[in-house]
Design an enzyme around this catalytic site. Structure first.
Site, PDB file in Angstrom:
ATOM      1  N   ASP A 107      -0.124  -7.511   1.559  1.00 28.16           N
ATOM      2  CA  ASP A 107       0.443  -6.175   1.751  1.00 28.16           C
ATOM      3  C   ASP A 107       1.973  -6.234   1.817  1.00 28.16           C
ATOM      4  O   ASP A 107       2.593  -5.944   2.842  1.00 28.16           O
ATOM      5  CB  ASP A 107      -0.138  -5.522   3.000  1.00 28.16           C
ATOM      6  CG  ASP A 107       0.108  -4.021   3.025  1.00 28.16           C
ATOM      7  OD1 ASP A 107       0.473  -3.471   1.971  1.00 28.16           O
ATOM      8  OD2 ASP A 107      -0.076  -3.413   4.097  1.00 28.16           O
ATOM      9  N   SER A 161       4.509   2.895   7.771  1.00 22.33           N
ATOM     10  CA  SER A 161       4.044   1.764   6.960  1.00 22.33           C
ATOM     11  C   SER A 161       5.174   1.239   6.089  1.00 22.33           C
ATOM     12  O   SER A 161       5.963   2.013   5.534  1.00 22.33           O
ATOM     13  CB  SER A 161       2.892   2.190   6.050  1.00 22.33           C
ATOM     14  OG  SER A 161       1.666   2.139   6.710  1.00 22.33           O
ATOM     15  N   HIS A 196       0.812  -1.219   0.000  1.00 24.19           N
ATOM     16  CA  HIS A 196       0.000   0.000   0.000  1.00 24.19           C
ATOM     17  C   HIS A 196       0.848   1.273   0.000  1.00 24.19           C
ATOM     18  O   HIS A 196       0.309   2.378  -0.073  1.00 24.19           O
ATOM     19  CB  HIS A 196      -0.996  -0.009   1.165  1.00 24.19           C
ATOM     20  CG  HIS A 196      -0.413   0.257   2.512  1.00 24.19           C
ATOM     21  ND1 HIS A 196      -0.094  -0.740   3.403  1.00 24.19           N
ATOM     22  CD2 HIS A 196      -0.095   1.410   3.125  1.00 24.19           C
ATOM     23  CE1 HIS A 196       0.388  -0.210   4.506  1.00 24.19           C
ATOM     24  NE2 HIS A 196       0.396   1.098   4.361  1.00 24.19           N
TER      25      HIS A 196
END
Length: 257
Positions: free
Chosen positions: A109, A203, A64
């Site tokens: 992910d 992230s 992402h």
């Protein structure tokens, strides 16, 4: 509300499901300048993420965190006063976990990036080992990155922060994240009492256990560091065969998310 930890609503719309802004490290302290030689600062379409160098030509981050314009910075500690051996690269090629209806959005992910040029090992740059085995419950692991250091405000430090958290029983995460499978390709990690967590800006960064990359920062609670709300990390060990196959040149089994 569960959100993948990214900084922009644009990416949330792009991925078409609720996600949390790119994580920070809440409850941590400044990392030692020599303990994160593998850590990558990722800028992509105005979003800040993290990543991990796994050899001189390849790195891992979260899927992402993908974007059209990605800048990858290695050997960085202070963003305002860069180390002399800092190196900047862009992706030569990006690989995503193969599409499969048998996996949830969390299982996929992960993004493997081949750099446009290999980086040179130096005082502040060196790869992190891939896992030899998965971590067990209660293993103490390390999180790090330049993400916000407040669970409620976007306060981004000049230097990366580090904190220790624990591998948590996966049932705790399944209770909080609807649809998470029992045999999910994720790790559940955090501090059940709260106070330490990844959050906006981290992230794609590493979850490090016993000197190996075991997880990739993916999903967490909002606000960060709440009691009994551990975060989800993509489980690197369960993707090892795919990672090694891509690096070896077998790219036939991949497709974009």
């Amino acid at each position: 509300m569960v959100l993948i930890r990214v900084l922009a609503n644009l990416l949330i719309l792009q991925l078409s499901y609720a996600q949390k802004s790119s994580e920070l490290v809440v409850g941590g302290d400044e990392c030692n300048i020599n303990e994160h030689r593998f850590l990558v600062l990722v800028y992509t379409d105005g979003i800040q993420c993290g990543g991990t160098l796994i050899n001189k030509e390849w790195m891992l981050t979260a899927a992402h965190c993908d974007g059209k314009k990605m800048k990858l910075q290695f050997g960085l500690h202070s963003k305002n006063v860069p180390n002399k051996d800092k190196q900047t690269r862009v992706p030569k090629k990006k690989y995503f976990f193969p599409c499969s209806k048998n996996f949830t959005k969390w299982d996929k992910d992960i993004m493997l990036i081949r750099l446009n040029h290999p980086v040179n090992n130096s005082t502040h740059i060196a790869p992190l080992s891939l896992p030899s085995k998965p971590p067990s419950q209660d293993t103490v692991c390390n999180i790090m990155g330049w993400g916000t250091i407040s669970p409620t405000k976007e306060i981004y430090p000049d230097v990366p922060h580090c904190a220790n958290i624990n591998i948590v029983d996966h049932a705790v995460c399944r209770a909080f994240y609807p649809g998470l499978l029992e045999k999910s390709k994720t790790l559940c990690a955090g501090i059940l009492e709260g106070g330490k967590d990844t959050c906006q800006g981290v992230s794609g960064g590493p979850l490090i256990c016993n000197g190996q990359i075991q997880g990739i920062v993916s999903v967490g609670g909002d606000p960060c560091a709440e009691p009994r709300v551990p975060a989800l990390y993509t489980k690197v060990f369960d993707h090892l065969d795919w990672i090694k196959s891509i690096i070896a040149g077998n790219t036939a089994a991949t497709c974009p998310l």
